[in-house]
Design a protein around this motif. Structure first.
Motif, PDB file in Angstrom:
ATOM      1  N   LEU A  75     -10.068 -19.334  -0.550  1.00 41.23           N
ATOM      2  CA  LEU A  75      -8.615 -19.208  -0.639  1.00 41.23           C
ATOM      3  C   LEU A  75      -8.225 -18.454  -1.902  1.00 41.23           C
ATOM      4  O   LEU A  75      -8.780 -18.683  -2.984  1.00 41.23           O
ATOM      5  N   VAL A  76      -7.232 -17.576  -1.761  1.00 40.87           N
ATOM      6  CA  VAL A  76      -6.802 -16.767  -2.892  1.00 40.87           C
ATOM      7  C   VAL A  76      -5.285 -16.666  -2.908  1.00 40.87           C
ATOM      8  O   VAL A  76      -4.647 -16.483  -1.858  1.00 40.87           O
ATOM      9  N   PHE A  77      -4.718 -16.809  -4.085  1.00 43.38           N
ATOM     10  CA  PHE A  77      -3.281 -16.625  -4.281  1.00 43.38           C
ATOM     11  C   PHE A  77      -3.056 -15.204  -4.780  1.00 43.38           C
ATOM     12  O   PHE A  77      -3.284 -14.892  -5.943  1.00 43.38           O
ATOM     13  N   GLY A  78      -2.640 -14.349  -3.851  1.00 41.09           N
ATOM     14  CA  GLY A  78      -2.442 -12.945  -4.163  1.00 41.09           C
ATOM     15  C   GLY A  78      -2.601 -12.137  -2.890  1.00 41.09           C
ATOM     16  O   GLY A  78      -3.354 -12.529  -1.989  1.00 41.09           O
ATOM     17  N   PRO A  79      -1.917 -11.004  -2.778  1.00 40.53           N
ATOM     18  CA  PRO A  79      -1.914 -10.232  -1.540  1.00 40.53           C
ATOM     19  C   PRO A  79      -3.172  -9.391  -1.342  1.00 40.53           C
ATOM     20  O   PRO A  79      -3.916  -9.094  -2.281  1.00 40.53           O
ATOM     21  N   SER A  80      -3.360  -8.969  -0.098  1.00 38.21           N
ATOM     22  CA  SER A  80      -4.414  -8.029   0.255  1.00 38.21           C
ATOM     23  C   SER A  80      -4.128  -6.671  -0.376  1.00 38.21           C
ATOM     24  O   SER A  80      -3.021  -6.394  -0.856  1.00 38.21           O
ATOM     25  N   ALA A  81      -5.128  -5.803  -0.360  1.00 37.05           N
ATOM     26  CA  ALA A  81      -4.937  -4.452  -0.899  1.00 37.05           C
ATOM     27  C   ALA A  81      -3.853  -3.716  -0.132  1.00 37.05           C
ATOM     28  O   ALA A  81      -3.051  -2.978  -0.715  1.00 37.05           O
ATOM     29  N   ALA A  82      -3.815  -3.920   1.196  1.00 37.80           N
ATOM     30  CA  ALA A  82      -2.796  -3.245   2.002  1.00 37.80           C
ATOM     31  C   ALA A  82      -1.403  -3.713   1.621  1.00 37.80           C
ATOM     32  O   ALA A  82      -0.463  -2.906   1.524  1.00 37.80           O
ATOM     33  N   ALA A  83      -1.239  -5.011   1.374  1.00 40.37           N
ATOM     34  CA  ALA A  83       0.059  -5.534   0.971  1.00 40.37           C
ATOM     35  C   ALA A  83       0.389  -5.186  -0.478  1.00 40.37           C
ATOM     36  O   ALA A  83       1.559  -5.004  -0.837  1.00 40.37           O
ATOM     37  N   ALA A  84      -0.641  -5.065  -1.315  1.00 33.73           N
ATOM     38  CA  ALA A  84      -0.434  -4.736  -2.730  1.00 33.73           C
ATOM     39  C   ALA A  84       0.039  -3.300  -2.928  1.00 33.73           C
ATOM     40  O   ALA A  84       0.416  -2.926  -4.042  1.00 33.73           O
ATOM     41  N   ARG A  85       0.048  -2.502  -1.863  1.00 31.82           N
ATOM     42  CA  ARG A  85       0.625  -1.160  -1.974  1.00 31.82           C
ATOM     43  C   ARG A  85       2.090  -1.198  -2.379  1.00 31.82           C
ATOM     44  O   ARG A  85       2.628  -0.197  -2.867  1.00 31.82           O
ATOM     45  N   LEU A  86       2.749  -2.322  -2.176  1.00 33.72           N
ATOM     46  CA  LEU A  86       4.135  -2.450  -2.613  1.00 33.72           C
ATOM     47  C   LEU A  86       4.281  -2.188  -4.109  1.00 33.72           C
ATOM     48  O   LEU A  86       5.325  -1.740  -4.568  1.00 33.72           O
ATOM     49  N   GLU A  87       3.225  -2.476  -4.868  1.00 36.22           N
ATOM     50  CA  GLU A  87       3.219  -2.112  -6.280  1.00 36.22           C
ATOM     51  C   GLU A  87       2.320  -0.915  -6.552  1.00 36.22           C
ATOM     52  O   GLU A  87       2.633  -0.083  -7.402  1.00 36.22           O
ATOM     53  N   GLY A  88       1.237  -0.829  -5.817  1.00 37.38           N
ATOM     54  CA  GLY A  88       0.256   0.220  -6.073  1.00 37.38           C
ATOM     55  C   GLY A  88       0.736   1.612  -5.763  1.00 37.38           C
ATOM     56  O   GLY A  88       0.191   2.586  -6.294  1.00 37.38           O
ATOM     57  N   SER A  89       1.748   1.751  -4.908  1.00 36.70           N
ATOM     58  CA  SER A  89       2.290   3.065  -4.582  1.00 36.70           C
ATOM     59  C   SER A  89       3.803   2.989  -4.460  1.00 36.70           C
ATOM     60  O   SER A  89       4.341   2.415  -3.510  1.00 36.70           O
ATOM     61  N   LYS A  90       4.485   3.594  -5.427  1.00 40.62           N
ATOM     62  CA  LYS A  90       5.947   3.612  -5.372  1.00 40.62           C
ATOM     63  C   LYS A  90       6.429   4.410  -4.171  1.00 40.62           C
ATOM     64  O   LYS A  90       7.467   4.095  -3.571  1.00 40.62           O
ATOM     65  N   ALA A  91       5.688   5.459  -3.815  1.00 44.86           N
ATOM     66  CA  ALA A  91       6.067   6.267  -2.657  1.00 44.86           C
ATOM     67  C   ALA A  91       5.986   5.433  -1.378  1.00 44.86           C
ATOM     68  O   ALA A  91       6.870   5.542  -0.503  1.00 44.86           O
ATOM     69  N   PHE A  92       4.950   4.616  -1.230  1.00 46.07           N
ATOM     70  CA  PHE A  92       4.826   3.735  -0.070  1.00 46.07           C
ATOM     71  C   PHE A  92       6.037   2.818   0.036  1.00 46.07           C
ATOM     72  O   PHE A  92       6.621   2.643   1.123  1.00 46.07           O
ATOM     73  N   THR A  93       6.418   2.226  -1.080  1.00 43.31           N
ATOM     74  CA  THR A  93       7.533   1.284  -1.075  1.00 43.31           C
ATOM     75  C   THR A  93       8.847   1.985  -0.752  1.00 43.31           C
ATOM     76  O   THR A  93       9.668   1.458   0.020  1.00 43.31           O
ATOM     77  N   LYS A  94       9.065   3.160  -1.316  1.00 46.68           N
ATOM     78  CA  LYS A  94      10.304   3.881  -1.023  1.00 46.68           C
ATOM     79  C   LYS A  94      10.388   4.240   0.456  1.00 46.68           C
ATOM     80  O   LYS A  94      11.454   4.136   1.079  1.00 46.68           O
ATOM     81  N   ASP A  95       9.272   4.639   1.030  1.00 43.52           N
ATOM     82  CA  ASP A  95       9.273   4.972   2.454  1.00 43.52           C
ATOM     83  C   ASP A  95       9.541   3.728   3.309  1.00 43.52           C
ATOM     84  O   ASP A  95      10.236   3.800   4.331  1.00 43.52           O
ATOM     85  N   LEU A  96       8.987   2.580   2.899  1.00 42.52           N
ATOM     86  CA  LEU A  96       9.250   1.335   3.604  1.00 42.52           C
ATOM     87  C   LEU A  96      10.740   1.000   3.559  1.00 42.52           C
ATOM     88  O   LEU A  96      11.344   0.606   4.562  1.00 42.52           O
ATOM     89  N   CYS A  97      11.333   1.170   2.385  1.00 44.52           N
ATOM     90  CA  CYS A  97      12.768   0.922   2.239  1.00 44.52           C
ATOM     91  C   CYS A  97      13.572   1.832   3.156  1.00 44.52           C
ATOM     92  O   CYS A  97      14.550   1.403   3.786  1.00 44.52           O
ATOM     93  N   SER A  98      13.176   3.082   3.236  1.00 45.52           N
ATOM     94  CA  SER A  98      13.882   4.039   4.084  1.00 45.52           C
ATOM     95  C   SER A  98      13.821   3.625   5.550  1.00 45.52           C
ATOM     96  O   SER A  98      14.831   3.676   6.267  1.00 45.52           O
ATOM     97  N   ARG A  99      12.647   3.192   6.005  1.00 45.19           N
ATOM     98  CA  ARG A  99      12.481   2.815   7.411  1.00 45.19           C
ATOM     99  C   ARG A  99      13.273   1.571   7.773  1.00 45.19           C
ATOM    100  O   ARG A  99      13.712   1.421   8.918  1.00 45.19           O
ATOM    101  N   HIS A 100      13.455   0.661   6.826  1.00 39.96           N
ATOM    102  CA  HIS A 100      14.072  -0.630   7.134  1.00 39.96           C
ATOM    103  C   HIS A 100      15.459  -0.798   6.505  1.00 39.96           C
ATOM    104  O   HIS A 100      15.968  -1.919   6.435  1.00 39.96           O
ATOM    105  N   ASP A 101      16.048   0.302   6.068  1.00 35.08           N
ATOM    106  CA  ASP A 101      17.415   0.279   5.508  1.00 35.08           C
ATOM    107  C   ASP A 101      17.557  -0.719   4.369  1.00 35.08           C
ATOM    108  O   ASP A 101      18.565  -1.423   4.253  1.00 35.08           O
ATOM    109  N   ILE A 102      16.546  -0.798   3.529  1.00 38.59           N
ATOM    110  CA  ILE A 102      16.590  -1.658   2.355  1.00 38.59           C
ATOM    111  C   ILE A 102      17.287  -0.886   1.235  1.00 38.59           C
ATOM    112  O   ILE A 102      16.887   0.236   0.914  1.00 38.59           O
TER     113      ILE A 102
END
Length: 423
Positions: free
Chosen positions: A88-115
């Motif tokens: 058991l681990v408290f912390g996200p997977s590498a795929a989920a950690a892209r929210l911090e690891g890539s600002k471009a990934f997060t901005k694109d996610l925001c664009s797709r979901h109207d955040i």
């Protein structure tokens, strides 16, 4: 339960101090730790980049939960390897950690979901970025795409600053060949931090805080990893928290689940409170540093129970309880930080911890019997009080008792909240 804590900074010292109080805890290990963490955990000589060594240690010691403090091991996939091994681990997977690891990934996610977030464009070429900047006004925000220890963001107020920031990103300060940057609209408002405990499907609020990124008083100087913080963020009213959860956090969790990267752990939303409502500045996929220090000082409940629930994928029964006190931390940093700074300078005296004031070690080590500064941010002097003013007074009184001639600190941590309290 035996627990392994990964990390060596002030955030991890605060987490270790609080986890050590849990009635669920049997033994707490920490890697690589620091002298402060050593007071409440057993330090183990593990290379946190060696995932196989961590798995072997956890199996040998029957570790029931691994708590990952910093972002780099998460982005590198440590949580994935532990889960593969059935740990058991408290912390996200590498795929989920892209929210911090890539600002471009997060901005694109925001664009797709109207955040709600700042308008942006992505660039992998310096010339194209500079041409775009010549077509826009100032101030503007330039961000290195990847991890940059909290220092890869430039708020450029003129063309010269913007061009230097672009060159710095593409010439190696925060990336080098293959680097990417995000250029964003500058948002007006007050910043605040919202922390959420997530299990992949749902999120519960896990505190608010405000930090001070600029190096010097009156919010001047370069951006840093944080020169101080206080909790709760007085500007984060119940209504604003509700809006941020509904408009920002919940759509993010839904979007991540839809792409097969459910987020489990602590999601830290850096927000700008604009005239039209909260907007996302950035996500971090772990506790903030130094925000964790003030959150742990105020948390009345058991953090281990909360972390374990998130790791198991069900936080529905978790209801965090908080002290009514305010908490405030002052970062003592090495002269020169966030630029070049000396290491190995001696800290000759630390005041004793008491019921309201604690010193968290952020960048220290032992050289024989000497305590020395080894990081840019070295000590987090943290205190509680009935008001932010009282917490600040206690923290700064403790700062004055620290024997260290080679550091500096801001003298105005919490100034906005103090003014609000006095209004």
């Amino acid at each position: 339960m035996d627990v392994l804590l990964i990390g060596s900074g002030g955030r991890e010292h605060a987490l270790a101090w609080k986890i050590a109080q849990s009635p669920m805890l049997n033994r707490l290990y920490a890697a690589p730790g620091n002298p402060g963490i050593a007071e409440c955990a057993e330090i183990v000589p593990l290379d946190v980049a060696d995932h196989e060594a961590i798995v072997r240690f956890c199996r040998d010691k029957a570790v029931g939960l691994v708590v990952v403090g910093p972002e780099a091991p998460l982005v590198a996939g440590l949580a994935d390897r532990l889960e593969e091994a059935g740990i058991l681990v408290f912390g996200p997977s590498a795929a989920a950690a892209r929210l911090e690891g890539s600002k471009a990934f997060t901005k694109d996610l925001c664009s797709r979901h109207d955040i709600p977030t700042a308008r942006y464009k992505r660039f992998t070429d310096a010339a194209a970025a500079k041409t775009y900047l010549d077509e826009t006004g100032y101030p503007t925000v330039i961000k290195a795409d990847g991890l940059a220890a909290g220092k890869g963001v430039t708020i450029a107020t003129n063309r010269a600053e913007a061009m230097a920031a672009v060159d710095g990103c593409f010439e190696g300060d925060f990336g080098g060949p293959g680097a990417e940057i995000v250029i964003e609209e500058f948002l007006e408002g007050e910043e605040a931090s919202l922390f959420c405990l997530c299990d992949g499907n749902r999120a519960i609020v896990f505190g608010t805080a405000q930090d001070h990124k600029r190096a010097f008083d009156r919010d001047r100087g370069p951006n840093t990893g944080g020169m101080g913080a206080y909790s709760p963020a007085l500007v984060m009213t119940e209504r604003l928290v509700e809006r941020a959860m509904k408009e920002i956090v919940e759509p993010t969790l839904k979007g991540m689940a839809e792409i097969g990267a459910p987020f489990r752990g602590i999601l830290y939303a850096g927000l700008m409170l604009t005239e039209t409502g909260p907007k996302l500045i950035e996500y971090n996929v772990r506790f903030g540093d130094p925000e964790a220090q003030v959150l742990m000082m105020r948390l009345d409940g058991d953090p281990l129970e909360a972390f374990l629930a998130a790791a198991r994928g069900d936080v529905s029964a978790i209801a965090p309880t908080w002290s009514r006190d305010r908490a405030l931390t002052v970062v003592m940093a090495a002269e020169g930080y966030p630029g070049a700074y000396s290491k190995g300078t001696e800290i000759t005296k630390l005041p004793a911890d008491d019921a309201t004031t604690r010193i968290f070690h952020a960048g220290t080590s032992r050289d024989g019997d000497r305590l020395v500064a080894t990081g840019g941010r070295v000590l987090n002097v943290t205190a509680r009080g009935a008001t932010v003013r009282e917490a600040a007074a206690r923290a700064y009184a403790a700062v004055e008792q620290v024997g260290w001639d080679d550091g500096f600190f801001r003298t105005d941590i919490g100034h906005r909240a103090i003014m609000v309290e006095g209004a």
